[in-house]
Design a protein around this motif. Structure first.
Motif, PDB file in Angstrom:
ATOM      1  N   ILE A 121       0.839  -1.207   0.000  1.00  0.00           N
ATOM      2  CA  ILE A 121       0.000   0.000   0.000  1.00  0.00           C
ATOM      3  C   ILE A 121       0.873   1.254   0.000  1.00  0.00           C
ATOM      4  O   ILE A 121       0.636   2.200  -0.763  1.00  0.00           O
ATOM      5  CB  ILE A 121      -0.937  -0.002   1.216  1.00  0.00           C
ATOM      6  N   LYS A 122       1.874   1.264   0.852  1.00  0.00           N
ATOM      7  CA  LYS A 122       2.787   2.404   0.914  1.00  0.00           C
ATOM      8  C   LYS A 122       3.469   2.630  -0.432  1.00  0.00           C
ATOM      9  O   LYS A 122       3.580   3.771  -0.915  1.00  0.00           O
ATOM     10  CB  LYS A 122       3.841   2.166   2.005  1.00  0.00           C
ATOM     11  N   HIS A 123       3.908   1.545  -1.045  1.00  0.00           N
ATOM     12  CA  HIS A 123       4.608   1.643  -2.333  1.00  0.00           C
ATOM     13  C   HIS A 123       3.693   2.207  -3.414  1.00  0.00           C
ATOM     14  O   HIS A 123       4.100   3.061  -4.217  1.00  0.00           O
ATOM     15  CB  HIS A 123       5.126   0.262  -2.729  1.00  0.00           C
ATOM     16  N   ILE A 124       2.449   1.751  -3.437  1.00  0.00           N
ATOM     17  CA  ILE A 124       1.498   2.240  -4.442  1.00  0.00           C
ATOM     18  C   ILE A 124       1.176   3.711  -4.222  1.00  0.00           C
ATOM     19  O   ILE A 124       1.238   4.532  -5.144  1.00  0.00           O
ATOM     20  CB  ILE A 124       0.209   1.397  -4.412  1.00  0.00           C
ATOM     21  N   LEU A 125       0.833   4.065  -2.991  1.00  0.00           N
ATOM     22  CA  LEU A 125       0.426   5.443  -2.698  1.00  0.00           C
ATOM     23  C   LEU A 125       1.572   6.431  -2.846  1.00  0.00           C
ATOM     24  O   LEU A 125       1.352   7.605  -3.192  1.00  0.00           O
ATOM     25  CB  LEU A 125      -0.143   5.532  -1.283  1.00  0.00           C
ATOM     26  N   GLY A 261       7.858 -14.000  -9.217  1.00  0.00           N
ATOM     27  CA  GLY A 261       6.661 -13.542  -8.531  1.00  0.00           C
ATOM     28  C   GLY A 261       5.408 -14.209  -9.063  1.00  0.00           C
ATOM     29  O   GLY A 261       5.466 -15.243  -9.720  1.00  0.00           O
ATOM     30  N   MET A 262       4.263 -13.604  -8.748  1.00  0.00           N
ATOM     31  CA  MET A 262       2.970 -14.181  -9.077  1.00  0.00           C
ATOM     32  C   MET A 262       2.243 -13.331 -10.119  1.00  0.00           C
ATOM     33  O   MET A 262       2.268 -12.098 -10.058  1.00  0.00           O
ATOM     34  CB  MET A 262       2.099 -14.281  -7.827  1.00  0.00           C
ATOM     35  N   GLN A 263       1.590 -14.020 -11.054  1.00  0.00           N
ATOM     36  CA  GLN A 263       0.767 -13.358 -12.049  1.00  0.00           C
ATOM     37  C   GLN A 263      -0.682 -13.791 -11.843  1.00  0.00           C
ATOM     38  O   GLN A 263      -0.953 -14.954 -11.555  1.00  0.00           O
ATOM     39  CB  GLN A 263       1.237 -13.714 -13.457  1.00  0.00           C
ATOM     40  N   ILE A 275      -2.168  -8.556 -13.364  1.00  0.00           N
ATOM     41  CA  ILE A 275      -1.297  -8.088 -12.277  1.00  0.00           C
ATOM     42  C   ILE A 275      -0.087  -9.000 -12.157  1.00  0.00           C
ATOM     43  O   ILE A 275      -0.203 -10.230 -12.262  1.00  0.00           O
ATOM     44  CB  ILE A 275      -2.053  -8.087 -10.929  1.00  0.00           C
ATOM     45  N   PHE A 276       1.063  -8.394 -11.924  1.00  0.00           N
ATOM     46  CA  PHE A 276       2.249  -9.139 -11.497  1.00  0.00           C
ATOM     47  C   PHE A 276       2.726  -8.544 -10.181  1.00  0.00           C
ATOM     48  O   PHE A 276       2.830  -7.324 -10.045  1.00  0.00           O
ATOM     49  CB  PHE A 276       3.382  -9.040 -12.519  1.00  0.00           C
ATOM     50  N   VAL A 277       3.022  -9.406  -9.222  1.00  0.00           N
ATOM     51  CA  VAL A 277       3.551  -8.932  -7.947  1.00  0.00           C
ATOM     52  C   VAL A 277       4.758  -9.787  -7.557  1.00  0.00           C
ATOM     53  O   VAL A 277       4.687 -11.021  -7.580  1.00  0.00           O
ATOM     54  CB  VAL A 277       2.472  -8.955  -6.834  1.00  0.00           C
ATOM     55  N   PRO A 278       5.897  -9.173  -7.257  1.00  0.00           N
ATOM     56  CA  PRO A 278       7.058  -9.943  -6.808  1.00  0.00           C
ATOM     57  C   PRO A 278       6.756 -10.701  -5.519  1.00  0.00           C
ATOM     58  O   PRO A 278       5.984 -10.238  -4.670  1.00  0.00           O
ATOM     59  CB  PRO A 278       8.122  -8.862  -6.580  1.00  0.00           C
ATOM     60  N   GLY A 279       7.377 -11.852  -5.349  1.00  0.00           N
ATOM     61  CA  GLY A 279       7.160 -12.682  -4.174  1.00  0.00           C
ATOM     62  C   GLY A 279       6.333 -13.894  -4.524  1.00  0.00           C
ATOM     63  O   GLY A 279       5.372 -13.811  -5.297  1.00  0.00           O
ATOM     64  N   TYR A 310       4.286  -3.859  -9.845  1.00  0.00           N
ATOM     65  CA  TYR A 310       5.321  -4.485 -10.674  1.00  0.00           C
ATOM     66  C   TYR A 310       6.713  -4.183 -10.144  1.00  0.00           C
ATOM     67  O   TYR A 310       7.634  -5.004 -10.261  1.00  0.00           O
ATOM     68  CB  TYR A 310       5.184  -4.012 -12.119  1.00  0.00           C
ATOM     69  N   THR A 311       6.883  -3.007  -9.528  1.00  0.00           N
ATOM     70  CA  THR A 311       8.201  -2.603  -9.021  1.00  0.00           C
ATOM     71  C   THR A 311       8.314  -2.774  -7.502  1.00  0.00           C
ATOM     72  O   THR A 311       9.265  -2.300  -6.892  1.00  0.00           O
ATOM     73  CB  THR A 311       8.488  -1.137  -9.378  1.00  0.00           C
TER      74      THR A 311
END
Length: 465
Positions: A121-125, A261-263, A275-279, A310-311
């Motif tokens: 959330i912090k990263h997105i905002l 990561g996960m798609q 969506i792609f998210v690392p981890g 993504y980042t």
């Protein structure tokens, strides 16, 4: 912190200035002596201070107290505000400070995933706002004031973890933060040394419903069994459900492992987004869903959230992938351990270890009190039920219960139990090769598990194949 004069603080807390200037500006706050690190701090304490000499470099210090000191006991460079009750004065200050800011605050609790969700959330905002947040997983009550005071006139949003060590912790966090949005990631079994029972732990997590603004939103994992046990009837705000079921407000489908990561596809209202998210792991998809739901409440589009996710940088020691000894693959998951996170880690081990020899090294689960034996048995049941483990190694006396119970249930692969991490390392050195993947799962407070993970690493983290 938004600066506040001694004069204004004295009026806010209904105190009496008995020594020092009322024009001094307060720039920091504390309610324990060890929290005083800089000059211009207001310290709220009903404990008697004896060693004034050590506080000289921190002058000017503003002392808010109901303690009756003798005449000339306090050095002249200390500003004193006398109050009838220090605790009441402290909470008046907290309420006043929070009331100065009309910003959205997100509060997160859960057995697993709260730190990752908060960081997402912090990263997105942060792409478009100035955001303040809990530092990593430092979420104890003693840190709450410092996080509240990190909000200033430039802050546009805040996201804080509200951990449960005992009943009342979430309620107390709510007094500081007064969140507009609340998230419960999931509820497993943890902190039973204070919550006493699983039901008590669920109730403690359910305090989240009581701290959210009545016009706010509650984000829930719709498929988490224990979360489903919370009585939602008392919540007057909007409930947002995440998960894989068609009834969810934010639904994930087409979940698969991608590179590092996960798609997945997220469905919301009439729109679909890739969506792609690392981890690694399906649990990471749930973390991302909760984060997306939260930022959407603040007006961020799913498309914009996807770009930021993504980042996103995966957190240290949370299922990080490394090259291990003898050219093996190592999954370092030594940040924390609960049965909830253990199940998630075992599923990742199976997915990334397809076609390889899979070794699980499991440590002791902490903060369980009298439930220790039962929860460790449940961990053993997970080893047996999830399956896929070719060699089981436990480290620690209580962790041996995991191995014993797995064997009792029919786990018939090789099992080794150690008290000493070096002995575990010597075994692994013999049995791992380039066709082996090793999961090491433990607690951040276990030096043995940390050291073993460090000894098993050869190179920095690797991308997925």
């Amino acid at each position: 912190m938004k600066p506040l004069s001694v004069k204004n603080l004295t009026a806010i807390i209904a105190g009496k200035l008995v020594q020092g200037s009322d024009e001094v500006l307060i720039q920091y706050g504390a309610y324990r002596l060890k929290q005083v690190k800089k000059p211009n701090t207001a310290l709220f304490t009903n404990k008697r201070i004896v060693n004034w000499k050590s506080l000289e470099p921190l002058s000017p210090l503003v002392l808010v107290t109901d303690w009756s000191y003798s005449q000339n006991e306090i050095p002249k460079h200390v500003i004193i505000i006398k109050v009838a009750n220090t605790d009441e004065a402290y909470w008046k200050f907290v309420d006043f400070y929070r009331s100065q800011f009309d910003i959205p605050i997100i509060a997160i609790t859960g057995t697993s995933g709260k730190t990752t969700t908060k960081e997402m959330i912090k990263h997105i905002l942060s792409a478009g706002k100035k955001v303040t947040a809990t530092t990593l997983s430092s979420n104890s009550r003693t840190a709450s004031l410092q996080y509240l005071l990190s909000i200033d006139e430039e802050t546009e949003a805040a996201v804080f973890e509200t951990a449960v060590g005992s009943p009342g912790d979430v309620t107390n966090a709510g007094k500081y933060f007064k969140p507009k949005i609340g998230i419960i990631t999931n509820i497993g079994a943890h902190h039973l040394n204070y919550c006493k029972t699983i039901e008590g732990y669920i109730r403690a997590k359910g305090e989240m419903l009581d701290i959210i603004d009545p016009t706010g939103s509650l984000i829930l994992n719709a498929e988490d069994i224990n979360t489903q046990k919370i009585d939602l009837s008392r919540f007057r705000g909007r409930i947002i459900r995440i998960g894989k079921d068609a009834s969810c407000d934010f639904r994930a489908s087409n979940i698969h492992y991608g590179q590092n990561g996960m798609q997945f596809t997220v469905h919301h209202k009439m729109s679909n987004h890739e969506i792609f998210v690392p981890g690694f792991g399906e649990h990471q998809v749930y973390n991302a869903l909760a984060a997306i739901a939260a930022v959407c409440e603040l007006g961020v589009s799913i498309a914009a959230a996807a770009i930021q996710l993504y980042t996103f940088r995966q957190l240290n020691k949370q299922l990080q992938k490394f090259e291990g000894i003898n050219h093996s693959i190592l999954l370092d998951d030594t940040w924390s351990i609960t049965t909830t996170s253990l199940e998630a880690a075992l599923k990742v081990l199976n997915s990334l270890g397809e076609g390889k020899k899979k070794i699980a090294v499991i440590g002791t689960i902490t903060d369980l009190g009298s439930w220790g034996y039962i929860i460790h048995e449940q961990a053993g049941e997970l080893i047996h039920r999830v399956g896929g483990v070719d060699v089981l190694i436990t480290l620690g006396e209580h962790a041996r219960i995991i191995a014993d119970h797995a064997v009792d249930l029919g786990f018939n692969e090789p099992v080794y139990t150690f008290r000493n991490g070096m002995l575990a390392y010597k075994l692994l050195e013999k049995i791992v090769d380039e066709n082996t993947i090793v999961l090491i799962k433990g607690d951040m407070y276990s030096k043995q598990m940390f050291q073993l993970a460090a000894d098993l690493k050869i190179k920095p983290s690797l991308p997925a194949e």
